[in-house]
Each structure stands twice: as C-alpha cells, then as structure tokens.
Design a protein around this motif. Sequence first.
Motif, short mmCIF file in Angstrom:
data_model
loop_
_atom_site.label_atom_id
_atom_site.label_comp_id
_atom_site.label_asym_id
_atom_site.label_seq_id
_atom_site.Cartn_x
_atom_site.Cartn_y
_atom_site.Cartn_z
N VAL A 26 0.83 -1.21 0.00
CA VAL A 26 0.00 0.00 0.00
C VAL A 26 0.86 1.25 0.00
O VAL A 26 0.52 2.27 -0.63
CB VAL A 26 -0.94 -0.03 1.23
CG1 VAL A 26 -1.68 1.30 1.37
CG2 VAL A 26 -1.94 -1.17 1.09
N GLN A 27 2.01 1.20 0.68
CA GLN A 27 2.91 2.36 0.72
C GLN A 27 3.70 2.55 -0.56
O GLN A 27 4.48 3.49 -0.67
CB GLN A 27 3.88 2.20 1.90
CG GLN A 27 3.21 2.27 3.25
CD GLN A 27 4.18 1.99 4.38
OE1 GLN A 27 5.37 1.79 4.14
NE2 GLN A 27 3.68 1.99 5.61
N GLY A 28 3.48 1.69 -1.53
CA GLY A 28 4.14 1.85 -2.82
C GLY A 28 5.52 1.22 -2.91
O GLY A 28 6.30 1.58 -3.82
N ARG A 29 5.86 0.30 -2.00
CA ARG A 29 7.16 -0.36 -2.08
C ARG A 29 7.21 -1.27 -3.30
O ARG A 29 6.24 -1.92 -3.65
CB ARG A 29 7.42 -1.19 -0.83
CG ARG A 29 7.24 -0.43 0.48
CD ARG A 29 8.24 0.68 0.63
NE ARG A 29 8.13 1.33 1.93
CZ ARG A 29 8.82 2.39 2.30
NH1 ARG A 29 9.67 2.94 1.43
NH2 ARG A 29 8.66 2.92 3.50
N GLY A 30 8.37 -1.31 -3.93
CA GLY A 30 8.54 -2.16 -5.10
C GLY A 30 8.64 -3.63 -4.73
O GLY A 30 8.86 -4.01 -3.58
N ARG A 31 8.49 -4.49 -5.73
CA ARG A 31 8.52 -5.92 -5.48
C ARG A 31 9.90 -6.37 -5.02
O ARG A 31 10.02 -7.24 -4.16
CB ARG A 31 8.11 -6.67 -6.74
CG ARG A 31 6.70 -6.36 -7.21
CD ARG A 31 6.30 -7.23 -8.37
NE ARG A 31 6.24 -8.64 -8.00
CZ ARG A 31 5.90 -9.61 -8.84
NH1 ARG A 31 5.60 -9.31 -10.12
NH2 ARG A 31 5.86 -10.86 -8.44
N VAL A 32 10.93 -5.78 -5.59
CA VAL A 32 12.29 -6.16 -5.19
C VAL A 32 12.55 -5.76 -3.74
O VAL A 32 13.15 -6.53 -2.97
CB VAL A 32 13.31 -5.51 -6.14
CG1 VAL A 32 14.74 -5.84 -5.69
CG2 VAL A 32 13.09 -5.99 -7.57
N ARG A 33 12.10 -4.57 -3.35
CA ARG A 33 12.30 -4.12 -1.97
C ARG A 33 11.53 -5.00 -0.99
O ARG A 33 12.02 -5.34 0.08
CB ARG A 33 11.87 -2.66 -1.84
CG ARG A 33 12.14 -2.08 -0.45
CD ARG A 33 11.76 -0.62 -0.40
NE ARG A 33 11.95 -0.05 0.93
CZ ARG A 33 13.09 0.43 1.38
NH1 ARG A 33 14.17 0.39 0.60
NH2 ARG A 33 13.18 0.93 2.60
N ILE A 34 10.30 -5.36 -1.35
CA ILE A 34 9.51 -6.23 -0.48
C ILE A 34 10.17 -7.60 -0.37
O ILE A 34 10.22 -8.21 0.72
CB ILE A 34 8.07 -6.35 -1.02
CG1 ILE A 34 7.35 -5.01 -0.92
CG2 ILE A 34 7.30 -7.43 -0.29
CD1 ILE A 34 5.96 -5.02 -1.51
N LEU A 35 10.72 -8.08 -1.48
CA LEU A 35 11.36 -9.39 -1.46
C LEU A 35 12.60 -9.40 -0.58
O LEU A 35 12.82 -10.32 0.21
CB LEU A 35 11.73 -9.80 -2.89
CG LEU A 35 12.47 -11.13 -3.07
CD1 LEU A 35 11.59 -12.29 -2.64
CD2 LEU A 35 12.92 -11.30 -4.52
N THR A 36 13.43 -8.34 -0.70
CA THR A 36 14.70 -8.31 0.04
C THR A 36 14.54 -7.88 1.49
O THR A 36 15.33 -8.27 2.35
CB THR A 36 15.69 -7.38 -0.66
OG1 THR A 36 15.10 -6.07 -0.80
CG2 THR A 36 16.03 -7.92 -2.05
#
Length: 305
Positions: free
Chosen positions: A205-215
């Motif tokens: 919801v905060q707009g984090r990217g998929r790579v950032r969420i993954l790492t």
Amino acid sequence: MREITQPASPDRTPNARSPRPADGTHPRRAPKPHSFRLRARDIPQLIAALVLLFLVIAAIFPALFAPGDPLAIDPAAGFQPPGGAHPFGTDGSGRDLYTRVIHGAGPSLLIGLGATALGIGLATVLGFLAGLGPRWLDFGTSRLIEVLLAFPGLVLALLVMVISGPGAFGATVAVGLATAPGYARIIRGRVREIAGSGYVEAARVQGRGRVRILTRHILPGTARSLASLATLGLGQAIVWVCALSFLGLGVAPPAAEWGALLNEGRQFIATFWWLTFFPGLFIVLTAVSATVLGRGLARTDRSAS
C-alpha cells in the motif's frame, strides 16, 4: 485567628509520584542488567549443539582426537574387543576402530552437508517460484513436487544413483535431489504465508517495489525457517548417505566413512559386535543432535513470528 497551613510540597508527600524520565526508567531504580538464564527446555539443545561442535572439530582436525593412521593395518591385532590401547576394538585387519570412526566424521559430515546444501538450494528456487509466481507456474511447480513426493526418498535417491553412478559425488547428488521436494513444499508454504501477511500488504500500500519487499520482508522471514530446516535435514541426509554406503553405493571400503564401516562389519555383526555398534552410535548421535537443535530453532522461529 485561623491558622493558615501551607500545602505539602509534592516532593515531600509520601504518596506523590515523581515524574518519569523520557526513557521510561524509574529515577530511583536503575535498570537491571540483562541476565542469561538457562531454561530446562534449552538443556537438550545445548547438549545437541555441543555434540555437533565436537563432531565438526573432529571432522576438521581429526588428529586432535585420533592421531593414528585410519588405514594402518596390524594383522596380529585383528578382531580385538574394546579396551586398552583400542577403545573401540579393531577390525579384521587390525585397524583401530576408534581412529577410523573419528576420521570418518570428515567424509560423513561433508557429504551430508553437501547434500543438504544442494537440497535446500534447489528447494528454495522451486519454493519461491511456486510461492511468488503466477498461478500457472505455481500449479506446474506444485504438481512436480507432488509427483516427486510420491516416491519414497531413499528409493528416489537410489534411482538417481543409477544415473549418476556410485561414489561420494553420486551419493551427494542423489540425497540432495531426493530431499529437495519435501523442502520445496515447506518453503512454498512459508513464502506464501509471509507474502500474505499484514506488514507485506502495508508495504504494498505504501508503494514499495517488489524487489524491496522481497529483500526486506520475504527473504529475511524465510531465512529463519531455512536455518531450522537445514539443521533438521542434516541428520536425515547423513543417515541416507550412510545407508547408501552401507549398500555399497556410496563411499567404498576401506575408506573411513561411517556407512562404509557398517558395510565392513555387517558380516561379523553376530560375533564382533563392536564393528557395527560404534559407527552406528555416531550416526545416531549426529542425527539426533541435528534433529533436537533443528526443532529448537523451529520453535524459536515460530515464537518470533
């Protein structure tokens, strides 16, 4: 004349509470230092960790505990029972069994660690593909895992060894590939659980990217589960590797490896019991210690999550 009394000062009133500092500590009580307390349920894990530490040191530096040559023969001292100069007895060629068992920790643990690393690595790839991929990829990967799980693990390892050939490398590959499907199903479930958690949804919801969420979220949460899973799998891998060597498909005699030692002593099991008892004892100690430590790590992971 009415006597005028002064109200008591707040700092002199017995029940008055002094304001707390910003850090929340009481001004008259210093915070107690953190003290380590060993709980009763932690004692088995501590013993298991000490046993594994001893085995790792023996695998890296076997000469510290057994300075002799594990392949040195002495026909005149063949089949001596445990005691005296030979704590574990001798085999038919007069080789000291204690020296061979200590030196056998190296190849046994090395092959077990290699097989566990191969199985966990392949399972991590399959688990993340199924847990984070689209539906068609999840469906195909899950069906592949279920087909491989239909085969008993040791039977699947024997099938792989028919293709790869006998030896230490073949045993490592066979056990690694045979244990990967079970790990992959566990990792897939853990990845999907973390991906659907509240803090991951908040990050989206905060707009984090998929790579950032993954790492930042999925990988750290899965790493704790992988540590306990690898520790649990180490004991199973060592048992399977020794089973393949016992069947003559792993490390071949006269190499000092626990499964090969069992293979050498199996024909004398009714007369010279020590030839199979002590190698089997070390296999059981390693498997039980790894299982106890792995369950402790898994319990810590569940309480942390």
